[in-house]
Design an enzyme around this catalytic site. Structure first.
Site, mmCIF file in Angstrom:
data_model
loop_
_atom_site.group_PDB
_atom_site.id
_atom_site.type_symbol
_atom_site.label_atom_id
_atom_site.label_comp_id
_atom_site.label_asym_id
_atom_site.label_seq_id
_atom_site.Cartn_x
_atom_site.Cartn_y
_atom_site.Cartn_z
ATOM 1 N N LYS A 13 0.834 -1.211 0.000
ATOM 2 C CA LYS A 13 0.000 0.000 0.000
ATOM 3 C C LYS A 13 0.874 1.269 0.000
ATOM 4 C CE LYS A 13 -2.104 -1.158 3.879
ATOM 5 N NZ LYS A 13 -1.434 -2.443 4.204
ATOM 6 N N ARG A 88 -10.116 0.700 8.325
ATOM 7 C CA ARG A 88 -9.627 -0.638 8.662
ATOM 8 C C ARG A 88 -10.697 -1.456 9.344
ATOM 9 N NH1 ARG A 88 -3.830 0.376 8.899
ATOM 10 N NH2 ARG A 88 -2.773 -1.590 9.145
ATOM 11 N N ARG A 127 11.908 -5.252 5.187
ATOM 12 C CA ARG A 127 11.603 -3.825 4.910
ATOM 13 C C ARG A 127 12.446 -2.925 5.808
ATOM 14 N NH1 ARG A 127 5.620 -1.463 5.484
ATOM 15 N NH2 ARG A 127 5.758 -2.442 7.542
ATOM 16 N N ARG A 160 11.048 -1.229 11.374
ATOM 17 C CA ARG A 160 9.918 -0.878 12.242
ATOM 18 C C ARG A 160 9.750 -1.873 13.387
ATOM 19 N NH1 ARG A 160 4.815 0.519 8.414
ATOM 20 N NH2 ARG A 160 3.775 -0.774 9.980
ATOM 21 N N ARG A 171 -0.718 -8.735 13.427
ATOM 22 C CA ARG A 171 -1.251 -7.782 12.429
ATOM 23 C C ARG A 171 -2.044 -8.538 11.361
ATOM 24 N NH1 ARG A 171 4.123 -5.065 10.749
ATOM 25 N NH2 ARG A 171 2.848 -3.854 9.278
HETATM 26 P P1 AP5 Z 1 4.812 -1.539 1.911
HETATM 27 O O1 AP5 Z 1 4.480 -0.770 0.686
HETATM 28 O O2 AP5 Z 1 5.547 -0.802 2.998
HETATM 29 O O3 AP5 Z 1 3.548 -2.322 2.502
HETATM 30 P P2 AP5 Z 1 2.248 -1.767 3.226
HETATM 31 O O4 AP5 Z 1 1.084 -2.479 2.655
HETATM 32 O O5 AP5 Z 1 2.222 -0.268 3.199
HETATM 33 O O6 AP5 Z 1 2.540 -2.345 4.685
HETATM 34 P P3 AP5 Z 1 2.352 -1.705 6.116
HETATM 35 O O7 AP5 Z 1 3.081 -2.632 7.046
HETATM 36 O O8 AP5 Z 1 2.795 -0.274 6.182
HETATM 37 O O9 AP5 Z 1 0.848 -1.816 6.331
HETATM 38 P P4 AP5 Z 1 0.084 -1.934 7.629
HETATM 39 O O10 AP5 Z 1 -1.274 -1.760 7.136
HETATM 40 O O11 AP5 Z 1 0.328 -3.132 8.453
HETATM 41 O O12 AP5 Z 1 0.747 -0.795 8.541
HETATM 42 P P5 AP5 Z 1 0.276 0.685 8.902
HETATM 43 O O13 AP5 Z 1 1.485 1.527 8.946
HETATM 44 O O14 AP5 Z 1 -0.885 1.117 8.090
HETATM 45 O O15 AP5 Z 1 5.705 -2.800 1.439
HETATM 46 C C1 AP5 Z 1 6.249 -3.723 2.368
HETATM 47 C C2 AP5 Z 1 7.618 -4.171 1.880
HETATM 48 O O16 AP5 Z 1 7.475 -4.922 0.677
HETATM 49 C C3 AP5 Z 1 8.602 -3.027 1.538
HETATM 50 O O17 AP5 Z 1 9.897 -3.406 1.892
HETATM 51 C C4 AP5 Z 1 8.477 -2.868 0.014
HETATM 52 O O18 AP5 Z 1 9.668 -2.378 -0.568
HETATM 53 C C5 AP5 Z 1 8.167 -4.283 -0.418
HETATM 54 N N1 AP5 Z 1 7.233 -4.351 -1.552
HETATM 55 C C6 AP5 Z 1 6.094 -3.600 -1.720
HETATM 56 N N2 AP5 Z 1 5.467 -3.951 -2.861
HETATM 57 C C7 AP5 Z 1 6.234 -4.951 -3.413
HETATM 58 C C8 AP5 Z 1 6.098 -5.735 -4.606
HETATM 59 N N3 AP5 Z 1 5.058 -5.559 -5.452
HETATM 60 N N4 AP5 Z 1 7.042 -6.667 -4.858
HETATM 61 C C9 AP5 Z 1 8.079 -6.859 -4.011
HETATM 62 N N5 AP5 Z 1 8.277 -6.134 -2.866
HETATM 63 C C10 AP5 Z 1 7.356 -5.201 -2.581
HETATM 64 O O19 AP5 Z 1 -0.316 0.467 10.391
HETATM 65 C C11 AP5 Z 1 0.547 0.196 11.485
HETATM 66 C C12 AP5 Z 1 -0.282 0.080 12.765
HETATM 67 O O20 AP5 Z 1 -0.994 1.319 13.016
HETATM 68 C C13 AP5 Z 1 -1.409 -0.979 12.736
HETATM 69 O O21 AP5 Z 1 -0.942 -2.268 13.086
HETATM 70 C C14 AP5 Z 1 -2.389 -0.402 13.782
HETATM 71 O O22 AP5 Z 1 -1.950 -0.671 15.098
HETATM 72 C C15 AP5 Z 1 -2.302 1.089 13.539
HETATM 73 N N6 AP5 Z 1 -3.292 1.607 12.571
HETATM 74 C C16 AP5 Z 1 -3.022 2.222 11.378
HETATM 75 N N7 AP5 Z 1 -4.160 2.611 10.777
HETATM 76 C C17 AP5 Z 1 -5.179 2.239 11.573
HETATM 77 C C18 AP5 Z 1 -6.591 2.356 11.487
HETATM 78 N N8 AP5 Z 1 -7.184 2.940 10.419
HETATM 79 N N9 AP5 Z 1 -7.343 1.840 12.498
HETATM 80 C C19 AP5 Z 1 -6.765 1.265 13.574
HETATM 81 N N10 AP5 Z 1 -5.428 1.122 13.718
HETATM 82 C C20 AP5 Z 1 -4.636 1.596 12.735
#
Ligand code: AP5
Length: 217
Positions: A13, A88, A127, A160, A171
């Site tokens: 994402k 979410r 990552r 992270r 997660r």
């Molecule tokens: P990346 O693009 O970073 O993946 P992502 O989907 O953005 O993963 P996140 O871990 O950031 O998502 P998340 O939803 O768990 O975390 P968030 O920060 O929102 O890619 C990952 C890796 O793969 C990278 O190294 C990249 O280079 C590689 N990659 C990407 N695409 C690729 C491809 N096509 N091929 C190969 N490699 C690839 O949330 C964190 C925490 O915040 C949650 O756990 C929760 O506690 C809280 N939170 C956030 N939002 C909410 C909400 N709305 N409600 C409640 N709690 C929330």
């Protein structure tokens, strides 16, 4: 364009957001980035949410909504936005829908990623992110030019705290239990565009840009 990205942790994402905001000149709203900034500055809000993030649990809806809706009021959202990591839960999606309907600016599309768990876990373990500008790297398939240093702002990269296997598992469980039901919710509204996120990031980006161009968003 007003867009939501839905998918499990590590599906890409943040990576897709990075390329779309450059190409489409729209605003990126990542709740994860917003929360981590609060946690890093130890704001009152940051202290309330830290334990949820560290355990890989969702932050409660009532804490999430105010902060997201304040962000939506900022002028840079008028040109369009990508929500990355929000909504979410179905309750968050309903609140967003009501808010956008009131403004007469409904969502155009919800992009849903599917990626097998073993690929997600591997991507998250490898990552590295920039805590200063939020750029995303991967030590296997997208390393920075200088080891552990951000290409954009030269800040040191970090692994992270929630990118360790036990927390990743929590997660993934939260995603299945609370977030996956959004796919049905948005399918019924005819907003869903499914992408196979297990392919390279260029292939994913091409599919999405083609779909956006075809639909004139
Ligand atoms: P990346 O693009 O970073 O993946 P992502 O989907 O953005 O993963 P996140 O871990 O950031 O998502 P998340 O939803 O768990 O975390 P968030 O920060 O929102 O890619 C990952 C890796 O793969 C990278 O190294 C990249 O280079 C590689 N990659 C990407 N695409 C690729 C491809 N096509 N091929 C190969 N490699 C690839 O949330 C964190 C925490 O915040 C949650 O756990 C929760 O506690 C809280 N939170 C956030 N939002 C909410 C909400 N709305 N409600 C409640 N709690 C929330």
């Amino acid at each position: 364009m007003r867009c939501v990205l839905v998918g499990p942790p590590g599906c890409g994402k943040g990576t897709l957001s990075g390329s779309l905001i450059e190409k489409l000149q729209i605003t990126h709203i990542s709740t994860g980035d917003i929360f981590r900034e609060h946690r890093a500055t130890k704001s009152e809000f940051g202290q309330k949410i830290a334990s949820y993030i560290d355990k890989g649990e969702l932050v409660p809806d009532e804490l999430v909504l105010d902060i997201v809706f304040d962000r939506l009021e900022k002028p840079d959202c008028a040109k369009g936005f990508i929500f990355d990591g929000f909504p979410r839960t179905v309750a968050q999606a309903e609140a967003l829908q009501a808010r956008l309907a009131k403004a007469g600016k409904p969502l155009d599309v919800v992009i849903a990623f599917s990626v097998p768990d073993e690929v997600l876990i591997q991507r998250l373990i490898t990552r590295r992110v920039c805590p200063n500008c939020n750029a995303v790297y991967n030590i296997v398939n997208k390393p920075p030019k200088v080891e552990n240093i951000c290409d954009n702002c030269q800040h040191e990269l970090v692994h992270r705290s929630d990118d360790h296997e036990e927390v990743i598992q929590n997660r993934l469980d939260s995603y299945r239990k609370s977030t996956a039901p959004l796919l049905d919710y948005y399918e019924k509204q005819n907003l869903l565009f499914n992408v196979d996120g297990s392919r390279g990031s260029m292939a994913v980006e091409k599919d999405v840009l083609d779909y956006i161009a075809k639909n004139g968003f």
